[in-house]
Design an enzyme around this catalytic site. Structure first.
Site, PDB file in Angstrom:
ATOM      1  N   GLN A 177       0.835  -1.357   0.086  1.00  0.00           N
ATOM      2  CA  GLN A 177       0.093   0.048   0.067  1.00  0.00           C
ATOM      3  C   GLN A 177       0.906   1.395   0.130  1.00  0.00           C
ATOM      4  O   GLN A 177       0.369   2.507  -0.192  1.00  0.00           O
ATOM      5  CB  GLN A 177      -1.024   0.098   1.289  1.00  0.00           C
ATOM      6  CG  GLN A 177      -1.929  -1.010   1.184  1.00  0.00           C
ATOM      7  CD  GLN A 177      -3.142  -0.800   0.153  1.00  0.00           C
ATOM      8  OE1 GLN A 177      -3.172   0.326  -0.486  1.00  0.00           O
ATOM      9  NE2 GLN A 177      -3.735  -2.018  -0.057  1.00  0.00           N
ATOM     10  N   ALA A 197       1.581  -4.805  -8.496  1.00  0.00           N
ATOM     11  CA  ALA A 197       1.363  -3.705  -9.379  1.00  0.00           C
ATOM     12  C   ALA A 197      -0.072  -3.151  -9.330  1.00  0.00           C
ATOM     13  O   ALA A 197      -0.191  -2.018  -9.541  1.00  0.00           O
ATOM     14  CB  ALA A 197       1.431  -4.375 -10.771  1.00  0.00           C
ATOM     15  N   THR A 234       7.910 -18.827 -16.608  1.00  0.00           N
ATOM     16  CA  THR A 234       8.214 -17.689 -17.585  1.00  0.00           C
ATOM     17  C   THR A 234       7.515 -16.593 -17.539  1.00  0.00           C
ATOM     18  O   THR A 234       6.540 -16.219 -16.644  1.00  0.00           O
ATOM     19  CB  THR A 234       7.433 -18.311 -18.981  1.00  0.00           C
ATOM     20  OG1 THR A 234       7.879 -19.459 -19.083  1.00  0.00           O
ATOM     21  CG2 THR A 234       7.468 -17.187 -20.257  1.00  0.00           C
ATOM     22  N   CYS A 315      -9.990  -8.751   0.572  1.00  0.00           N
ATOM     23  CA  CYS A 315      -9.671  -9.983   1.068  1.00  0.00           C
ATOM     24  C   CYS A 315     -10.642 -10.741   1.881  1.00  0.00           C
ATOM     25  O   CYS A 315     -10.998 -11.817   1.837  1.00  0.00           O
ATOM     26  CB  CYS A 315      -8.247 -10.260   1.367  1.00  0.00           C
ATOM     27  SG  CYS A 315      -7.134  -9.557   0.339  1.00  0.00           S
TER      28      CYS A 315
END
Ligand code: PLP
Length: 381
Positions: A177, A197, A234, A315
């Site tokens: 945050q 992000a 990857t 959440c």
């Protein structure tokens, strides 16, 4: 009807710069950066450049930067790493106001060996008490977030890092945050720093982790040798480039809108309480305890008017009981039922904040009428 989004602490809308970077990389840089041909080396070069740009922002060596899927992954990986590498009887210190991804990982990997750090009267980690614990007990590591997702309350993380470093104690800071909202200077003094992000206008499912300067044997995912062997899989080059673009344009915000909102709101509803009013807080967050009516009724009434707000951590909404963060701060259970979290970001204007205050006042009248009606219905039956 225009939607006025006030839940940036849950997730932020994608910044245009991130979108452009993502689209162009998705078109142009889709090869696997680890493939052997030259065309893939070009993709790898963009990845290396993205890492160097992040390293520059945090003023750390590029080898300390690991890209991953976000803060939940990184927080879990750090506790797993500590559990695997610290002595079997080692205790760790954790702030009780951490995000569930830290609380659950700490409990899972350390159970009874977690020492819960004391909070001061403002709901931040009590640094003097931490220093005492560090002197008295053999803590091997400490985890304390930079800024709380529910209340916006800031920890004095510079002092926490210094106190731990003095005692040779390993440190982790969940800065999810903080990153993109406040200066990054100094976060490098933590051994581990985690961020996501999507909290600052980058895409979801992409994040970053700073590792200790010395090789720590950290391995988040086993498999291929991506990310210097620290995290197999990857790399999502487009997502990473979009994250870096968002981070580079992230403005340090101002509390003007939030403070004008609080002033206007308290003129209309003087008995609204603001959690952490006296504490150092993020400029974008206000956690309110409404005088009446359950959070869900406010959320619905505001959504009808185009305002999206939350009742705390996204959440935990609807999935868990009362907020452990507010419980640790001593907020009474009844008050927790009436909590509203409003949090702004890069696309919010002061006018939006003032419109939100007006909408809350309108909702108060609407909810009061509804309650009066339902009371009279009960009587008439
Ligand atoms: N830590 C904090 C403080 C957060 O606010 C969040 C977001 O909900 C997370 C960790 C988890 O981040 P992510 O969504 O990247 O898993």
């Amino acid at each position: 009807m225009k939607t006025c989004y006030f839940d940036y602490n849950a997730t932020a809308p994608l910044r245009p710069e991130a979108r452009d970077a993502w689209l162009s990389a998705t078109e142009d840089l889709w090869l696997n950066p680890s493939s052997p041909y030259r065309a893939a080396a070009r993709v790898h070069a963009h990845l290396a450049e993205a890492r160097a740009r992040v390293a520059g922002l945090f003023a750390v060596a590029a080898e300390r930067v690991v890209f991953n899927s976000g803060a939940t992954e990184a927080n879990n990986a750090i506790f797993a790493h500590w559990a695997a590498t610290l002595p079997a009887d080692a205790s760790i210190g954790v702030s009780p106001t951490e995000h569930p991804s830290v609380l659950a990982a700490a409990q899972h990997f350390f159970g009874e060996r977690v020492t819960w750090l004391a909070l001061n009267g403002n709901g931040a980690v009590d640094v003097a008490a931490l220093k005492n614990v560090l002197c008295e007990r053999q803590l091997a590591a400490v985890s304390a977030m930079a800024a709380n997702n529910e209340t916006g309350i800031l920890n004095d993380w510079t002092a926490i890092a210094t106190a731990c470093r003095t005692q040779g104690v390993m440190t982790h800071c969940d800065a999810s945050q903080w990153i993109g909202k406040l200066p990054l200077d100094g976060l490098r003094s933590y051994d581990f720093v985690t961020g996501a992000a999507h909290k600052f206008g980058g895409p979801k499912g992409v994040g970053l982790c700073l590792l200790p300067a010395e090789n720590s044997g950290f391995m988040s995912l086993k498999g291929g040798y991506q990310e210097f062997g620290y995290r197999a899989g990857t790399e999502d080059v487009a997502g990473i480039l979009a994250m870096v673009a968002a981070l580079e344009v992230a403005q340090l915000g101002s509390a003007d809108g939030r403070d004008a909102f609080l002033l206007k709101l308290r003129q209309a509803l003087p008995s609204v309480e603001v959690i952490g009013m006296e504490a150092e807080r993020l400029w974008n967050t206000a956690l309110l305890i409404m005088p009446e009516f359950a959070s869900v009724r406010w959320i619905r009434a505001l959504e009808k008017r185009g305002f999206l707000v939350s009742a705390g951590s996204a959440c935990s909404t609807g999935k868990q009981g009362p907020s452990p963060v507010l419980a640790a701060m001593g907020v009474p259970a009844a008050a927790m039922q009436r909590v509203l979290r409003v949090s702004s970001g890069w696309a919010t204007s002061v006018a939006d904040w003032l419109a939100l205050a007006a909408a809350i006042a309108e909702c108060d009248s609407e909810l009061s009428c509804e309650s009066a009606d339902s009371n009279s219905t009960v009587i008439s039956i």
